[in-house]
Design an enzyme around this catalytic site. Structure first.
Site, mmCIF file in Angstrom:
data_model
loop_
_atom_site.group_PDB
_atom_site.id
_atom_site.type_symbol
_atom_site.label_atom_id
_atom_site.label_comp_id
_atom_site.label_asym_id
_atom_site.label_seq_id
_atom_site.Cartn_x
_atom_site.Cartn_y
_atom_site.Cartn_z
ATOM 1 N N LYS A 194 -4.374 -0.546 8.448
ATOM 2 C CA LYS A 194 -3.616 -1.792 8.326
ATOM 3 C C LYS A 194 -3.221 -2.308 9.704
ATOM 4 C CE LYS A 194 -2.401 -3.710 5.131
ATOM 5 N NZ LYS A 194 -3.073 -4.758 4.303
ATOM 6 N N TYR A 216 -14.897 -10.564 -18.797
ATOM 7 C CA TYR A 216 -15.258 -11.329 -17.611
ATOM 8 C C TYR A 216 -16.717 -11.312 -17.220
ATOM 9 C CZ TYR A 216 -10.543 -12.656 -16.588
ATOM 10 O OH TYR A 216 -9.322 -13.237 -16.656
ATOM 11 N N LEU A 225 -12.218 -5.655 -7.795
ATOM 12 C CA LEU A 225 -11.913 -4.800 -8.948
ATOM 13 C C LEU A 225 -12.300 -3.344 -8.682
ATOM 14 C CD1 LEU A 225 -12.784 -7.128 -11.981
ATOM 15 C CD2 LEU A 225 -10.592 -6.806 -10.824
ATOM 16 N N THR A 226 -11.659 -2.774 -7.691
ATOM 17 C CA THR A 226 -11.744 -1.321 -7.488
ATOM 18 C C THR A 226 -10.917 -0.675 -8.593
ATOM 19 O OG1 THR A 226 -9.711 -1.190 -6.196
ATOM 20 C CG2 THR A 226 -11.755 -1.714 -4.981
ATOM 21 N N THR A 229 2.105 -4.095 6.082
ATOM 22 C CA THR A 229 3.112 -3.107 5.679
ATOM 23 C C THR A 229 3.999 -2.700 6.859
ATOM 24 O OG1 THR A 229 3.257 -0.752 5.093
ATOM 25 C CG2 THR A 229 1.214 -1.440 6.037
ATOM 26 N N ASP A 230 5.168 -2.150 6.531
ATOM 27 C CA ASP A 230 6.032 -1.605 7.595
ATOM 28 C C ASP A 230 5.457 -0.301 8.166
ATOM 29 O OD1 ASP A 230 6.501 0.034 5.376
ATOM 30 O OD2 ASP A 230 8.692 -0.069 5.499
ATOM 31 N N GLU A 231 4.470 0.298 7.449
ATOM 32 C CA GLU A 231 3.964 1.605 7.890
ATOM 33 C C GLU A 231 3.219 1.517 9.225
ATOM 34 O OE1 GLU A 231 2.422 4.071 4.736
ATOM 35 O OE2 GLU A 231 3.500 2.912 3.234
ATOM 36 N N PHE A 256 -1.437 -4.681 -7.623
ATOM 37 C CA PHE A 256 -0.011 -4.670 -7.995
ATOM 38 C C PHE A 256 0.739 -5.888 -7.422
ATOM 39 C CE2 PHE A 256 4.133 -2.751 -6.333
ATOM 40 C CZ PHE A 256 4.861 -3.151 -7.431
ATOM 41 N N TYR A 296 -4.283 5.243 6.356
ATOM 42 C CA TYR A 296 -3.928 3.954 5.741
ATOM 43 C C TYR A 296 -3.226 3.049 6.751
ATOM 44 C CZ TYR A 296 -1.000 0.582 3.231
ATOM 45 O OH TYR A 296 -0.363 -0.568 2.837
ATOM 46 N N GLU A 324 -7.328 -1.202 0.412
ATOM 47 C CA GLU A 324 -7.041 0.115 -0.134
ATOM 48 C C GLU A 324 -5.610 0.412 0.298
ATOM 49 O OE1 GLU A 324 -8.706 2.142 -2.097
ATOM 50 O OE2 GLU A 324 -10.402 0.775 -2.263
HETATM 51 P P1 NAD Z 1 -3.267 -2.390 -4.800
HETATM 52 O O1 NAD Z 1 -4.015 -1.167 -4.396
HETATM 53 O O2 NAD Z 1 -2.445 -2.355 -6.047
HETATM 54 O O3 NAD Z 1 -4.287 -3.616 -4.967
HETATM 55 C C1 NAD Z 1 -5.304 -3.880 -4.047
HETATM 56 C C2 NAD Z 1 -6.254 -4.883 -4.683
HETATM 57 O O4 NAD Z 1 -7.280 -5.167 -3.725
HETATM 58 C C3 NAD Z 1 -6.937 -4.373 -5.951
HETATM 59 O O5 NAD Z 1 -6.915 -5.361 -6.953
HETATM 60 C C4 NAD Z 1 -8.380 -4.100 -5.494
HETATM 61 O O6 NAD Z 1 -9.343 -4.268 -6.516
HETATM 62 C C5 NAD Z 1 -8.545 -5.132 -4.381
HETATM 63 N N1 NAD Z 1 -9.575 -4.735 -3.399
HETATM 64 C C6 NAD Z 1 -9.709 -3.531 -2.788
HETATM 65 N N2 NAD Z 1 -10.791 -3.542 -1.979
HETATM 66 C C7 NAD Z 1 -11.318 -4.801 -2.061
HETATM 67 C C8 NAD Z 1 -12.436 -5.436 -1.431
HETATM 68 N N3 NAD Z 1 -13.218 -4.770 -0.581
HETATM 69 N N4 NAD Z 1 -12.687 -6.730 -1.724
HETATM 70 C C9 NAD Z 1 -11.887 -7.409 -2.616
HETATM 71 N N5 NAD Z 1 -10.844 -6.843 -3.247
HETATM 72 C C10 NAD Z 1 -10.554 -5.562 -2.970
HETATM 73 O O7 NAD Z 1 -2.386 -2.777 -3.545
HETATM 74 P P2 NAD Z 1 -0.923 -3.395 -3.470
HETATM 75 O O8 NAD Z 1 0.052 -2.298 -3.521
HETATM 76 O O9 NAD Z 1 -0.824 -4.529 -4.426
HETATM 77 O O10 NAD Z 1 -0.931 -3.956 -1.972
HETATM 78 C C11 NAD Z 1 -1.442 -5.250 -1.687
HETATM 79 C C12 NAD Z 1 -1.362 -5.510 -0.203
HETATM 80 O O11 NAD Z 1 -0.012 -5.404 0.235
HETATM 81 C C13 NAD Z 1 -2.162 -4.507 0.642
HETATM 82 O O12 NAD Z 1 -2.743 -5.207 1.704
HETATM 83 C C14 NAD Z 1 -1.096 -3.539 1.139
HETATM 84 O O13 NAD Z 1 -1.475 -2.968 2.367
HETATM 85 C C15 NAD Z 1 0.091 -4.459 1.294
HETATM 86 N N6 NAD Z 1 1.409 -3.817 1.145
HETATM 87 C C16 NAD Z 1 1.656 -2.986 0.083
HETATM 88 C C17 NAD Z 1 2.928 -2.427 -0.069
HETATM 89 C C18 NAD Z 1 3.246 -1.550 -1.244
HETATM 90 O O14 NAD Z 1 4.339 -0.982 -1.309
HETATM 91 N N7 NAD Z 1 2.368 -1.411 -2.244
HETATM 92 C C19 NAD Z 1 3.922 -2.699 0.874
HETATM 93 C C20 NAD Z 1 3.634 -3.565 1.942
HETATM 94 C C21 NAD Z 1 2.366 -4.114 2.057
HETATM 95 P P1 TYD Z 2 4.078 6.346 -2.073
HETATM 96 O O1 TYD Z 2 4.563 5.683 -3.322
HETATM 97 O O2 TYD Z 2 2.733 6.966 -2.074
HETATM 98 O O3 TYD Z 2 4.203 5.257 -0.909
HETATM 99 P P2 TYD Z 2 4.060 5.440 0.714
HETATM 100 O O4 TYD Z 2 3.458 6.755 0.991
HETATM 101 O O5 TYD Z 2 3.171 4.312 1.075
HETATM 102 O O6 TYD Z 2 5.439 5.292 1.256
HETATM 103 O O7 TYD Z 2 5.130 7.457 -1.662
HETATM 104 C C1 TYD Z 2 6.490 7.144 -1.489
HETATM 105 C C2 TYD Z 2 7.209 8.403 -1.055
HETATM 106 O O8 TYD Z 2 7.186 9.338 -2.127
HETATM 107 C C3 TYD Z 2 6.554 9.104 0.110
HETATM 108 O O9 TYD Z 2 7.568 9.662 0.942
HETATM 109 C C4 TYD Z 2 5.730 10.199 -0.534
HETATM 110 C C5 TYD Z 2 6.540 10.565 -1.754
HETATM 111 N N1 TYD Z 2 5.788 11.021 -2.937
HETATM 112 C C6 TYD Z 2 6.208 12.172 -3.618
HETATM 113 O O10 TYD Z 2 7.181 12.839 -3.235
HETATM 114 N N2 TYD Z 2 5.524 12.537 -4.752
HETATM 115 C C7 TYD Z 2 4.441 11.841 -5.208
HETATM 116 O O11 TYD Z 2 3.829 12.246 -6.226
HETATM 117 C C8 TYD Z 2 4.035 10.653 -4.504
HETATM 118 C C9 TYD Z 2 2.839 9.857 -4.969
HETATM 119 C C10 TYD Z 2 4.751 10.279 -3.376
#
Ligand code: NAD
Ligand code: TYD
Length: 353
Positions: free
Chosen positions: A162, A350, A36-37, A133-135, A13, A158, A85
């Site tokens: 991280k 691909y 490509l998980t 992440t902030d988590e 994403f 998770y 992940e």
């Molecule tokens: P995502 O799950 O959408 O994408 C992760 C990507 O990593 C996927 O394309 C997957 O195929 C690839 N991947 C997974 N395991 C792999 C491996 N072993 N080798 C190579 N590629 C691999 O995640 P996202 O939401 O885009 O998050 C991206 C990064 O940003 C992560 O490190 C996440 O911790 C961090 N992040 C995410 C958020 C959020 O809100 N989504 C916020 C802050 C930080």
């Molecule tokens: P999520 O999008 O999984 O992100 P994160 O857990 O990394 O913050 O969840 C965002 C918030 O929404 C979290 O408080 C959990 C809640 N949530 C629901 O209430 N319903 C859902 O189906 C999901 C996936 C998350």
């Protein structure tokens, strides 16, 4: 010749938003390294896949032979590491992949990158940006904000994975003088978001008139950032971030979950009213809470705003409207994810590259 930049997780994403930004708006030659998980989707990169400054390599960051080979072949000026992940609920039911990719994979990438870095004559031109992440900071009460000086207190598999990776990255800086920058961002949302996270799941369930699951009482708070604003922050961290430092990214958009869900429902009521005359919010269902559910995340982004001049372009109201509209306009992307066809598309396009 343009500088080469590695992006790991570029089919995910946030990674795909970053790759689109880099390919369209910079002179870097981008190598997207992704295993490509289930979360990797090359359909999110269709708009740039034939650009001369873009290449895709399918690789697992845990595979040192392959990753070392890529460093030797492409000789990058830097790496922005997003592969991970990323879904908390999956980490609760199955933590193993989180430990492997987020901790062992990051360790492996650091070692491959360090070996390559040590071989460079001019070491001034390399940086490893670790995207986190902030988590990692744990859970806040009603008041206060996370910042670069907040202690780590991760509470889910998770966030613990991280946090572990962040600490490894810091250790590689302090011990080996390896040039790193760390970013810690709040919850992202926007186009191409895999429909297992709250916002895309609610939009897609609503469009299919399925129930809208809200965990617990819906009062948990997240600080939301539009994904393109995060991508611009990552580019700034790569180009201008001070080696050894971390930057917290967030746009001061705190909302509790029920507010988020109700906002999505109201926008859909306006843009695509239900044919049965009911409101989308009628589909809201309160369900069993997530185990160990963190109450509140909120970020103080003053450092990146002050030192790197970063500023979000979207607030929650503008970003969520754009996001809902994107999902209405891109039904095929979602259908391919839901049917599993996005993975067939990947194989077809691909497998011989
Ligand atoms: P995502 O799950 O959408 O994408 C992760 C990507 O990593 C996927 O394309 C997957 O195929 C690839 N991947 C997974 N395991 C792999 C491996 N072993 N080798 C190579 N590629 C691999 O995640 P996202 O939401 O885009 O998050 C991206 C990064 O940003 C992560 O490190 C996440 O911790 C961090 N992040 C995410 C958020 C959020 O809100 N989504 C916020 C802050 C930080
Ligand atoms: P999520 O999008 O999984 O992100 P994160 O857990 O990394 O913050 O969840 C965002 C918030 O929404 C979290 O408080 C959990 C809640 N949530 C629901 O209430 N319903 C859902 O189906 C999901 C996936 C998350």
């Amino acid at each position: 010749m343009s500088k080469c930049l590695f992006v790991t997780g570029g089919a995910g994403f946030i990674g795909s938003a970053l790759v689109r930004l880099l390919v369209n708006n910079t002179k870097y030659s981008i190598i997207n390294i992704d295993k490509l998980t289930y979360a990797g989707n090359l359909e999110s990169l269709k708009s740039i896949e034939n650009s001369p400054n873009y290449s895709f390599v399918q690789a697992d960051i845990c595979d040192s032979e392959k990753i070392n080979g890529l460093f030797n072949k492409y000789k990058p000026s830097g790496i922005i590491h997003l592969a991970a992940e990323s879904h908390v609920d999956r980490s609760i039911t199955g933590p193993n992949e989180f430990i492997q990719t987020n901790i062992v994979g990051t360790y492996n990438l650091l070692e491959c990158a360090r070996t390559y870095y040590n071989s460079l004559g001019d070491k001034s031109d390399f940086k490893f940006v670790h995207v986190s992440t902030d988590e990692v900071f744990g859970s806040l009460g009603e008041t206060g904000y996370f910042s670069e000086s907040t202690s780590y207190d991760p509470r889910s598999p998770y966030s613990a994975s991280k946090a572990s990776s962040d600490l490894l990255v810091r250790a590689w800086f302090h011990t080996y003088n390896f040039p790193i920058v760390i970013t810690n961002c709040t919850n992202n949302y926007g186009p191409y978001h895999f429909p297992e996270k709250l916002i895309p799941l609610i939009i897609n369930n609503a469009l299919q008139l399925k129930s809208l699951p809200v965990y617990g009482n819906g009062k948990n708070i997240r600080d939301w950032l539009y994904v393109d604003d995060h991508a611009r922050g990552l580019l700034l961290a790569f180009e201008c971030g001070t080696i050894g430092e971390s930057y917290c990214i967030g746009g001061h958009n705190e909302r509790n979950n029920i507010q988020v869900v109700n906002t999505i429902c109201s926008i859909l009521d306006e843009l695509k009213p239900r044919v049965d005359g009911k409101r989308y919010s009628d589909l809201i269902t309160f369900v069993t809470d997530r185990q160990g559910h963190d109450y509140r995340y909120a970020m103080d982004p003053s450092k990146i705003m002050r030192d790197l001049g970063w500023k979000p372009l979207e607030d929650f109201d503008s970003g969520i409207r754009k996001t809902v509209q994107w999902f209405l306009d891109n039904k095929e992307w979602v259908e391919h994810v839901q049917s599993g066809d996005y993975q067939k598309w990947i194989n077809k396009n691909y497998e011989n590259r």
